[in-house]
Design an enzyme around this catalytic site. Structure first.
Site, PDB file in Angstrom:
ATOM      1  N   GLU A  62     -13.443   7.149  -1.537  1.00  0.00           N
ATOM      2  CA  GLU A  62     -12.551   7.795  -2.503  1.00  0.00           C
ATOM      3  C   GLU A  62     -12.986   7.399  -3.908  1.00  0.00           C
ATOM      4  O   GLU A  62     -13.297   6.240  -4.160  1.00  0.00           O
ATOM      5  CB  GLU A  62     -11.082   7.354  -2.330  1.00  0.00           C
ATOM      6  N   GLU A  95      -7.356   1.480   3.238  1.00  0.00           N
ATOM      7  CA  GLU A  95      -6.740   0.583   2.262  1.00  0.00           C
ATOM      8  C   GLU A  95      -5.646  -0.320   2.838  1.00  0.00           C
ATOM      9  O   GLU A  95      -4.477  -0.230   2.431  1.00  0.00           O
ATOM     10  CB  GLU A  95      -6.171   1.392   1.088  1.00  0.00           C
TER      11      GLU A  95
END
Length: 450
Positions: free
Chosen positions: A354, A162
């Site tokens: 995720e 991320e």
């Protein structure tokens, strides 16, 4: 209706080093940016102990085995391997991950190793962190150490987790380390993340490593609040800012043209050096990891100050399904997002690296966690994974966030994500209802769906 999945589909869960390991001062680990952050004045909690995964990983892997996991995604703490981010290797730190990987393999759980999940060694942060281009070479050296050490044992690798979150929260909003609020710096850091990723992918290929390498991004599907042209324009800009600014360099070796021109005009950033874009174009990933949690709905912001991210504003959907933290539960967004990426950039293997939702888990008198909300969330998103497969989108694996309750960054320990419950007073573990369901689902490899 029975939703069946490929026999080789990888079902698992994920964590991150700082959020679970604890043992901050154990066995020669260096201090990270998050260690520094949590020991600033007036912090209510820290990750010094967290779940103590560092000392209890065998117990945790035993529980993952009971859940029938086929894979586990974890990150390595750069500062455990190189306490100063460079220089001499900390052998005890490397031994921990050696033992972790061996324990996973002995339990037939495929390791998925993420090189960097936000915890920059503090000594490098003090030299400018990701804003300092020289630190890219230190990251490359760190990656080379792990590639050499785990060659043949780790087959799935992620470079960076991320980058958008660290850029936006660390350099624009100023809520995560290094607590900056500077658009020019933010855009430069994003570019340096892309260069660091590309150099490591290039190294992976040059070393003829077995397996696959990719990156874990967290793009958002963005919807306009209305059919008004100004809201549609706002949605396009928001998608470029949150999502395509990070997807396009990985998939096509370029930045979204409109946003790039605007950033150059307003902020004179990012500064591109000769050879940078060629490096990005040549760094072909084997897969794209997607961390998916929610969508955003945006409208034109008439009160904009002119900065790129306040030309639009977020709006709450009437009758939308929101968590206590204001995150909208919108499973269809996973399908929409993967479809758009494939339409824009062509076919690629995806891993859902995720997917999960934080809740205030309610404990029963006997200590059990009957987390029906989480269970339903996981089911609804697995249905969307099946929808992707049915429509020719190549999804190879799915990781629940998270394997175990952990420190949820600035949300502390109240926000629970785990399939495995942790009593943070005693550190005792137990599998929640969602974990029991996930175990049966993985064993069956199908889901009955009304």
């Amino acid at each position: 209706m029975k939703l069946e999945f490929p026999k080789d589909f990888l079902w698992g869960s994920a964590t991150a080093s700082y959020q679970v390991e604890g043992a901050v001062h154990q066995d020669g680990k260096g201090i990270t940016s998050w260690d520094e952050y949590y020991h600033m004045p007036n912090r209510e909690y820290n990750g010094d102990i967290s779940t103590d995964h560092y000392n209890r990983f065998k117990e945790d892997i035993k529980l993952m085995k009971q859940i029938n996991q086929k894979t586990y995604r974890f990150s390595v703490s750069w500062a455990r391997i190189l306490p100063n981010g460079k220089g001499e290797i900390n052998k005890k730190g490397l031994q921990f991950y050696d033992d972790l990987v061996e324990e996973l393999l002995e339990n037939n759980i495929e390791p998925n190793l993420t090189l960097y999940h936000w915890d920059m060694p503090q000594t490098l942060m003090e030299t400018g962190g990701w804003l300092n281009r020289e630190n890219i070479s230190h990251f490359e050296n760190y990656a080379k150490i792990l590639f050499s050490h785990f060659r043949g044992r780790v087959k799935l690798w992620s470079t960076i987790n991320e980058p958008a979150s660290e850029v936006i929260e660390g350099y624009i909003q100023g809520t995560h380390p290094p607590l900056r609020k500077n658009y020019s710096e933010a855009l430069q850091v994003a570019h340096h993340f892309n260069l660091a990723h590309a150099k490591v992918v290039k190294l992976f290929k040059e070393m003829n490593m077995e397996g696959k390498i990719g990156i874990a991004l967290n793009p958002l599907p963005i919807h306009p609040a209305s059919d008004k042209e100004e809201d549609k324009v706002a949605a396009e800009k928001a998608y470029a800012f949150h999502s395509d600014w990070y997807i396009a360099p990985i998939m096509a070796g370029k930045y979204p043209e409109k946003m790039f021109k605007e950033c150059q005009r307003k902020y004179k950033s990012p500064r591109i050096q000769p050879g940078d874009m060629e490096l990005l174009r040549d760094a072909k990933v084997d897969y794209l990891g997607i961390n998916y949690y929610m969508r955003k709905v945006v409208a034109h912001n008439p009160d904009s100050t002119g900065n790129i991210d306040d030309t639009f504003k977020y709006v709450r959907v009437k009758d939308g399904n929101y968590t206590d933290w204001g995150w909208e539960i919108y499973p269809e967004g996973l399908y929409e997002l993967l479809s758009k990426i494939q339409d824009d950039y062509g076919e690629i293997d995806f891993y859902i690296t995720e997917n999960g939702m934080g809740f205030y888990d309610k404990e029963q008198e006997n200590g059990e966690i009957i987390d029906n909300d989480r269970l339903d969330y996981i089911k609804q998103h697995i249905i969307q994974v099946h929808r992707c497969l049915k429509d020719g989108i190549s999804v190879k694996g799915y990781y629940v966030w998270s394997a175990i309750d952990l420190l949820s960054w600035t949300s502390g320990f109240e926000k629970r994500y785990g399939l495995i419950k942790v009593d943070f007073k005693t550190l005792e573990r137990s599998i929640k209802k969602s974990g029991v369901w996930y175990a049966k689902f993985i064993a069956d490899n199908f889901m009955e769906c009304n």
